[in-house]
Design a protein around this motif. Structure first.
Motif, PDB file in Angstrom:
ATOM      1  N   MET A 245       0.770  -1.207  -0.014  1.00  0.00           N
ATOM      2  CA  MET A 245       0.277  -0.042  -0.080  1.00  0.00           C
ATOM      3  C   MET A 245       0.804   1.266  -0.017  1.00  0.00           C
ATOM      4  O   MET A 245       2.142   1.140   0.231  1.00  0.00           O
ATOM      5  N   VAL A 246       0.283   2.465  -0.170  1.00  0.00           N
ATOM      6  CA  VAL A 246       1.127   3.588  -0.344  1.00  0.00           C
ATOM      7  C   VAL A 246       0.501   4.677   0.687  1.00  0.00           C
ATOM      8  O   VAL A 246      -0.583   4.838   0.564  1.00  0.00           O
ATOM      9  N   HIS A 247       1.230   5.174   1.411  1.00  0.00           N
ATOM     10  CA  HIS A 247       0.866   6.362   2.105  1.00  0.00           C
ATOM     11  C   HIS A 247       1.313   7.682   1.298  1.00  0.00           C
ATOM     12  O   HIS A 247       2.479   7.926   1.173  1.00  0.00           O
ATOM     13  N   HIS A 248       0.507   8.414   0.994  1.00  0.00           N
ATOM     14  CA  HIS A 248       0.757   9.236  -0.443  1.00  0.00           C
ATOM     15  C   HIS A 248       1.299  10.741   0.197  1.00  0.00           C
ATOM     16  O   HIS A 248       1.391  11.455  -0.633  1.00  0.00           O
ATOM     17  N   TYR A 249       1.687  10.871   1.508  1.00  0.00           N
ATOM     18  CA  TYR A 249       2.496  11.799   1.681  1.00  0.00           C
ATOM     19  C   TYR A 249       3.965  11.536   1.989  1.00  0.00           C
ATOM     20  O   TYR A 249       4.314  10.697   2.497  1.00  0.00           O
ATOM     21  N   TYR A 250       5.188  12.464   1.552  1.00  0.00           N
ATOM     22  CA  TYR A 250       6.415  12.287   1.748  1.00  0.00           C
ATOM     23  C   TYR A 250       6.981  13.377   2.628  1.00  0.00           C
ATOM     24  O   TYR A 250       6.929  14.467   2.380  1.00  0.00           O
ATOM     25  N   GLY A 251       7.259  12.925   3.882  1.00  0.00           N
ATOM     26  CA  GLY A 251       7.919  13.990   4.589  1.00  0.00           C
ATOM     27  C   GLY A 251       9.579  13.800   4.862  1.00  0.00           C
ATOM     28  O   GLY A 251      10.297  13.110   3.902  1.00  0.00           O
ATOM     29  N   CYS A 252      10.125  14.503   5.886  1.00  0.00           N
ATOM     30  CA  CYS A 252      11.582  14.233   6.072  1.00  0.00           C
ATOM     31  C   CYS A 252      12.288  13.075   6.513  1.00  0.00           C
ATOM     32  O   CYS A 252      13.155  12.840   6.720  1.00  0.00           O
ATOM     33  N   ASN A 253      10.896  12.477   7.382  1.00  0.00           N
ATOM     34  CA  ASN A 253      11.289  11.087   7.917  1.00  0.00           C
ATOM     35  C   ASN A 253      12.333  11.307   9.135  1.00  0.00           C
ATOM     36  O   ASN A 253      12.572  10.310   9.971  1.00  0.00           O
TER      37      ASN A 253
END
Length: 337
Positions: A82-90
């Motif tokens: 599955m995909v969590h569709h937000y990308y942050g700095c981690n």
């Protein structure tokens, strides 16, 4: 490679894009299903501007390859994801909590807004945004959980749970139907509200104890009779247009969760302060809760696939969004072989 685009003028197109490859920290994902979300229509009509990117923020698929810098075993070719569709700095506290959409170091990148989405055969996605799919979960269900169905799950979690409550769910579109389904499976007595009898019939199939067409029946009277005057313990508004109705049926010490947009909410403290309400918003879900949602669906054998009334192929994009823009049916999904 072909991908669906929204110019923002009410039209939908299919454009050519370079075929992606897995970059550092990324995986190349073969998209198997990519859901149509109600927020897509804001993008189609330009009320929310998006970049010149491939659309679709509810994708689900299979890993084909991994790029450099991905720790061995984190993901591998053949994994269903599955995909969590937000990308942050981690790295910031919100990203580490599983909320990259609330990244504190920089604005989060969102699929189909800032970076390419899933309405295409392939996508290069940071592995930090990929979640393993449990056995028994279909690609269609995994796609729905990535946004609409997961948003319903997130709202219930924000409410603190709904077990042994009377929960009123406003709006029985894909998010509202998902909320009805989850709340019923968790042990709530659900009152489903909409203005469309077909949607209400599906809500009953998903476990609603009572259905109310608010155009033809008094909502307050129905809920009051059902609860012997106590009214609802929890209300969830997924419609974005029912805030006043939601508060009208919320009982003492009740909790209201507002999910749908635009969702204008207003009240006078003096008129309601003795009710001891808790009012809150909810926005999507964390990566942690997305995984828990998928596990719950499988454990309880919930019919998430039944949310979809239509399946489309990429070359049917224009027809698909013309249908979706009418908002007179269920949920659509693009499928890829």
């Amino acid at each position: 490679m072909k991908g669906i685009v929204f110019p923002g003028d009410g039209t939908v197109g299919v454009s050519d894009f370079p075929e992606p490859a897995a970059g550092p920290g990324e995986a190349l994902v073969k998209i198997r299903a990519s859901g149509m979300c109600g927020s897509d229509l804001h993008f189609v009509h330009g009320t929310f501007p998006v970049g010149d990117v491939i659309q679709g923020h509810e994708p689900c698929g299979e890993v084909l390859a991994v790029g450099p810098g991905v720790p061995e075993g984190q993901v591998k070719p053949g994994d269903r994801v599955m995909v969590h569709h937000y990308y942050g700095c981690n790295h910031c506290r919100r990203c580490r909590e599983g909320w990259p959409q609330m990244c504190e170091t920089a604005p989060a990148a969102t699929m189909a807004v800032h970076v390419n989405g899933g309405h295409a055969p392939l996508a290069a996605i940071p592995v930090s945004s990929l979640l393993p799919m449990p056995d028994g979960l279909s690609y269609r269900a995994g796609a729905a959980i990535g946004c609409g169905t997961g948003t319903a799950w997130g709202a219930i979690k924000r409410a603190g749970g709904v077990e042994d409550t009377v929960t009123v769910v406003f709006g029985q579109g894909p998010v509202g139907l998902s909320a009805t389904m989850f709340a019923a499976a968790m042990g709530a007595s659900v009152v489903a509200v909409d203005v469309d009898d077909a949607r209400l019939a599906q809500a009953a199939e998903f476990g609603a104890a009572v259905t109310v067409n608010s155009r033809t029946a008094s909502l307050v009277d129905v809920v009051s009779r059902y609860t012997d005057g106590r009214l609802a313990d929890v209300v969830i508004d997924t419609s974005g247009r029912a805030a006043d109705d939601a508060l009208s049926v919320l009982g003492t010490f009740g909790t209201a969760v507002f999910v749908g947009l635009p969702g204008e909410v207003s009240f006078t403290t003096q008129a309601i302060y003795k009710k001891q309400w808790t009012l809150m918003t909810s926005w999507t879900m964390s990566t942690v809760e997305q995984a828990r949602c998928a596990d719950f669906v499988v454990k309880h054998d919930l019919p998430v696939d039944a949310l979809y009334s239509h399946e489309w192929t990429l070359d049917q994009a224009v027809e698909a969004y013309e249908w979706f823009d009418r908002q007179d049916a269920g949920k659509g999904v693009f499928v890829f072989e």
